[in-house]
Motif scaffolding. Structure first.
Motif, PDB file in Angstrom:
ATOM      1  N   PHE A   1      39.260  11.771  12.150  1.00 55.96           N
ATOM      2  CA  PHE A   1      40.041  10.557  12.360  1.00 55.96           C
ATOM      3  C   PHE A   1      40.833  10.300  11.093  1.00 55.96           C
ATOM      4  O   PHE A   1      40.494  10.771  10.017  1.00 55.96           O
ATOM      5  CB  PHE A   1      39.149   9.358  12.727  1.00 55.96           C
ATOM      6  CG  PHE A   1      38.198   8.951  11.649  1.00 55.96           C
ATOM      7  CD1 PHE A   1      38.593   8.083  10.654  1.00 55.96           C
ATOM      8  CD2 PHE A   1      36.900   9.430  11.632  1.00 55.96           C
ATOM      9  CE1 PHE A   1      37.722   7.710   9.649  1.00 55.96           C
ATOM     10  CE2 PHE A   1      36.016   9.063  10.638  1.00 55.96           C
ATOM     11  CZ  PHE A   1      36.426   8.200   9.646  1.00 55.96           C
ATOM     12  N   GLY A   2      41.915   9.591  11.224  1.00 57.09           N
ATOM     13  CA  GLY A   2      42.811   9.369  10.102  1.00 57.09           C
ATOM     14  C   GLY A   2      44.146  10.041  10.360  1.00 57.09           C
ATOM     15  O   GLY A   2      44.374  10.614  11.421  1.00 57.09           O
ATOM     16  N   LYS A   3      45.005   9.987   9.406  1.00 57.02           N
ATOM     17  CA  LYS A   3      46.376  10.460   9.576  1.00 57.02           C
ATOM     18  C   LYS A   3      46.717  11.575   8.596  1.00 57.02           C
ATOM     19  O   LYS A   3      46.099  11.711   7.554  1.00 57.02           O
ATOM     20  CB  LYS A   3      47.375   9.319   9.348  1.00 57.02           C
ATOM     21  CG  LYS A   3      47.180   8.122  10.238  1.00 57.02           C
ATOM     22  CD  LYS A   3      47.620   8.406  11.629  1.00 57.02           C
ATOM     23  CE  LYS A   3      47.432   7.157  12.484  1.00 57.02           C
ATOM     24  NZ  LYS A   3      47.598   7.418  13.873  1.00 57.02           N
ATOM     25  N   ILE A   4      47.719  12.350   8.964  1.00 58.07           N
ATOM     26  CA  ILE A   4      48.346  13.313   8.075  1.00 58.07           C
ATOM     27  C   ILE A   4      49.744  12.771   7.816  1.00 58.07           C
ATOM     28  O   ILE A   4      50.512  12.567   8.761  1.00 58.07           O
ATOM     29  CB  ILE A   4      48.413  14.718   8.700  1.00 58.07           C
ATOM     30  CG1 ILE A   4      47.005  15.205   8.998  1.00 58.07           C
ATOM     31  CG2 ILE A   4      49.109  15.699   7.770  1.00 58.07           C
ATOM     32  CD1 ILE A   4      46.807  15.589  10.407  1.00 58.07           C
ATOM     33  N   GLU A   5      50.068  12.505   6.566  1.00 57.25           N
ATOM     34  CA  GLU A   5      51.341  11.887   6.222  1.00 57.25           C
ATOM     35  C   GLU A   5      52.323  12.944   5.719  1.00 57.25           C
ATOM     36  O   GLU A   5      51.958  13.815   4.932  1.00 57.25           O
ATOM     37  CB  GLU A   5      51.133  10.824   5.145  1.00 57.25           C
ATOM     38  CG  GLU A   5      50.224   9.699   5.616  1.00 57.25           C
ATOM     39  CD  GLU A   5      49.880   8.712   4.519  1.00 57.25           C
ATOM     40  OE1 GLU A   5      50.116   8.995   3.324  1.00 57.25           O
ATOM     41  OE2 GLU A   5      49.364   7.640   4.873  1.00 57.25           O
ATOM     42  N   LEU A   6      53.568  12.840   6.180  1.00 54.47           N
ATOM     43  CA  LEU A   6      54.637  13.755   5.793  1.00 54.47           C
ATOM     44  C   LEU A   6      55.577  13.043   4.823  1.00 54.47           C
ATOM     45  O   LEU A   6      56.112  11.981   5.143  1.00 54.47           O
ATOM     46  CB  LEU A   6      55.411  14.210   7.030  1.00 54.47           C
ATOM     47  CG  LEU A   6      56.640  15.077   6.795  1.00 54.47           C
ATOM     48  CD1 LEU A   6      56.235  16.432   6.204  1.00 54.47           C
ATOM     49  CD2 LEU A   6      57.403  15.278   8.094  1.00 54.47           C
TER      50      LEU A   6
END
Length: 76
Positions: free
Chosen positions: A43-48
């Motif tokens: 869970f959580g995000k991958i930031e670009l």
């Protein structure tokens, strides 16, 4: 993250985020992924992130690519 880098997208899918990063780099846009996902439960995000001077070009390329990211633009 260093100064001058702007977060332009967040992803849930690691593979999609890597594909978009590679696509940007193939078009001469530097890109960095910051993976904030939990390693056990994913869970959580991958930031670009891209350099500030390439934000507009990156957004056009991503729009042409047709990603399914969570948010159209998430700038902090």
């Amino acid at each position: 993250m260093e100064k001058g880098w702007i977060k332009i997208k967040s992803y849930n899918n690691v593979i999609e985020s890597e594909i978009v990063k590679q696509m940007l780099e193939q078009h001469g846009v530097e890109a960095v992924l910051l993976n904030k996902q939990d390693s056990s439960y994913l869970f959580g995000k991958i930031e670009l992130y891209v350099p500030q001077e390439h934000v507009q070009q990156a957004e056009v390329l991503i729009g042409d690519y047709g990603t399914t990211s969570d948010n159209p633009k998430d700038v902090n």
